[in-house]
Enzyme design. Structure first.
Site, PDB file in Angstrom:
ATOM      1  N   HIS A 245      10.961 -34.995  53.907  1.00 10.10           N
ATOM      2  CA  HIS A 245      12.394 -34.683  53.407  1.00 10.10           C
ATOM      3  C   HIS A 245      12.498 -33.245  53.815  1.00 10.10           C
ATOM      4  O   HIS A 245      11.978 -32.304  53.656  1.00 10.10           O
ATOM      5  CB  HIS A 245      12.510 -35.280  52.204  1.00 10.10           C
ATOM      6  CG  HIS A 245      12.725 -36.755  52.071  1.00 10.10           C
ATOM      7  ND1 HIS A 245      12.875 -37.559  51.012  1.00 10.10           N
ATOM      8  CD2 HIS A 245      12.167 -37.720  53.114  1.00 10.10           C
ATOM      9  CE1 HIS A 245      12.996 -38.839  51.269  1.00 10.10           C
ATOM     10  NE2 HIS A 245      12.337 -38.911  52.499  1.00 10.10           N
ATOM     11  N   GLU A 247      13.997 -31.294  51.379  1.00  7.54           N
ATOM     12  CA  GLU A 247      13.482 -30.588  50.219  1.00  7.54           C
ATOM     13  C   GLU A 247      11.872 -30.560  50.162  1.00  7.54           C
ATOM     14  O   GLU A 247      11.248 -29.269  49.833  1.00  7.54           O
ATOM     15  CB  GLU A 247      13.576 -31.505  48.881  1.00  7.54           C
ATOM     16  CG  GLU A 247      15.086 -31.568  48.579  1.00  7.54           C
ATOM     17  CD  GLU A 247      15.570 -33.047  49.189  1.00  7.54           C
ATOM     18  OE1 GLU A 247      16.427 -33.751  48.834  1.00  7.54           O
ATOM     19  OE2 GLU A 247      14.985 -33.511  50.386  1.00  7.54           O
ATOM     20  N   CYS A 272      15.791 -37.635  46.489  1.00  2.00           N
ATOM     21  CA  CYS A 272      15.266 -38.763  46.251  1.00  2.00           C
ATOM     22  C   CYS A 272      14.497 -39.007  44.987  1.00  2.00           C
ATOM     23  O   CYS A 272      14.118 -37.840  44.728  1.00  2.00           O
ATOM     24  CB  CYS A 272      14.847 -39.572  47.385  1.00  2.00           C
ATOM     25  SG  CYS A 272      13.227 -38.746  47.938  1.00  2.00           S
ATOM     26  N   CYS A 275      11.038 -36.603  46.053  1.00  3.97           N
ATOM     27  CA  CYS A 275      11.584 -35.273  46.121  1.00  3.97           C
ATOM     28  C   CYS A 275      11.572 -34.799  44.923  1.00  3.97           C
ATOM     29  O   CYS A 275      11.350 -33.793  44.421  1.00  3.97           O
ATOM     30  CB  CYS A 275      12.628 -35.030  46.949  1.00  3.97           C
ATOM     31  SG  CYS A 275      11.976 -35.091  48.463  1.00  3.97           S
TER      32      CYS A 275
END
Length: 322
Positions: A245, A247, A272, A275
């Protein structure tokens, strides 16, 4: 602030300019050729060219000005070079504009064009290869669709736009970093969604990230991640996903030591659950996001418990406004 207005025949440019002048105390400016054609507009300051107009506006940029009919590319280039300028286009369905034309000419005791004649004039104004204003309209940051025949409805729409918001001229830090996150997202190769992220401390960028397959693996958009390429619903089968992701990439790039205390994570999509756990562990102080995601409530719970502030950024409204 200097607001320029452009748009089609009988779209409502004059009404928008009047609103800015009468309701928001804008000073109307014009070019001498246009001012001579509209002698009824008392109080309008006229200038021979765009350079002279900007020489007047520049030392007064904290005041509010409006130019009601921008239709020349060279003029727009001059106005747009200054940080105090924004362009608004006004449009409406052609049948609506023709009805306005007929009513206006009746009020002025002038003969109205037929619908066919009005269409030809409207097309020429917009798409003439030399004088057409389509390239100018395309550059407007606010594209106002004036559907209603009610002046009050248009006034409400303009009021809700909050045109004088200072962030329209110079983006604040939230807007600046969120735009960087959105730019990072354009590098994403994930087939599910594009997400971009920026890590910031003391208003300086520490790292950026976007989602996609790890370095050395086949990119997701080249078939590298089966989960993303098989159409799985958002938030499902995450344990089989090979994509990092945005992040995660930003956090890995920075590392805990570089993140330090007081760092802010800007992400164009709410992180999410997975994360959010990593965000807490690394020591991020605040998360700012633009769009929601299916796990927002769970993310909020984790970040709250971990002492991380979470807030959504709402930029001034622009683009097409119906």
């Amino acid at each position: 602030m200097l607001v320029g207005i452009c748009g089609g025949l009988c779209a409502g440019k004059r009404t928008v300019a009047n609103f800015l002048v009468e309701m928001l105390r804008f000073q109307e400016l014009a070019f001498e050729n246009d001012a001579r054609k509209q002698p009824q507009n008392a109080g309008v300051l006229a200038f021979p060219n765009a350079q002279e107009l900007m020489n007047y506006v520049t030392p007064r940029w904290r005041e509010h000005f409006v130019v009601s009919n921008v239709r020349d590319k060279s003029v727009l280039d001059e106005l747009s070079s200054r940080p105090c300028f924004i362009l608004i286009s006004v449009d409406a369905p052609v049948t609506t504009r023709w009805v306005r034309h007929v009513k206006r000419n009746e009020a002025w005791s002038k003969p109205a064009q037929t619908l066919e004649m009005f269409l030809e004039a409207s097309d020429a104004q917009m798409y003439h290869p030399v004088k057409g204003i389509a390239p100018i309209v395309d550059r407007a940051s606010i594209k106002l669709i004036n559907w209603d025949n009610s002046v009050a409805a248009l006034h409400r729409k303009l009021t809700n736009l909050n045109i004088t918001d200072s962030e329209r001229l110079r983006p604040g830090w939230d807007a600046y970093f969120m735009q960087l996150a959105s730019l990072a997202a354009k590098r994403s190769n994930c087939m599910k969604r594009r997400v971009g992220c920026v890590l910031v401390r003391e208003k300086r960028v520490i790292a950026t990230g976007y989602n996609g397959a790890p370095r050395g693996l086949t990119n997701c958009n080249d078939g590298g991640c089966a989960r993303c390429n098989d159409g799985s619903a958002g938030g499902t089968a995450l344990d089989t996903c090979l994509c990092l992701h945005a992040e995660e990439n930003a956090l890995l790039e920075a590392g805990r030591e570089r993140v330090g205390a007081g760092a802010t994570l800007y992400c164009d999509t709410c992180p999410c659950l997975t994360c959010s756990i990593k965000i807490v562990q690394v020591g991020i102080s605040e998360v700012v996001y633009s769009r929601g995601y299916s796990m927002d409530a769970q993310t909020a719970d984790v970040l709250r418990e971990g002492g991380v502030r979470l807030r959504q950024y709402h930029p001034p409204r622009d683009g097409i406004v119906v």
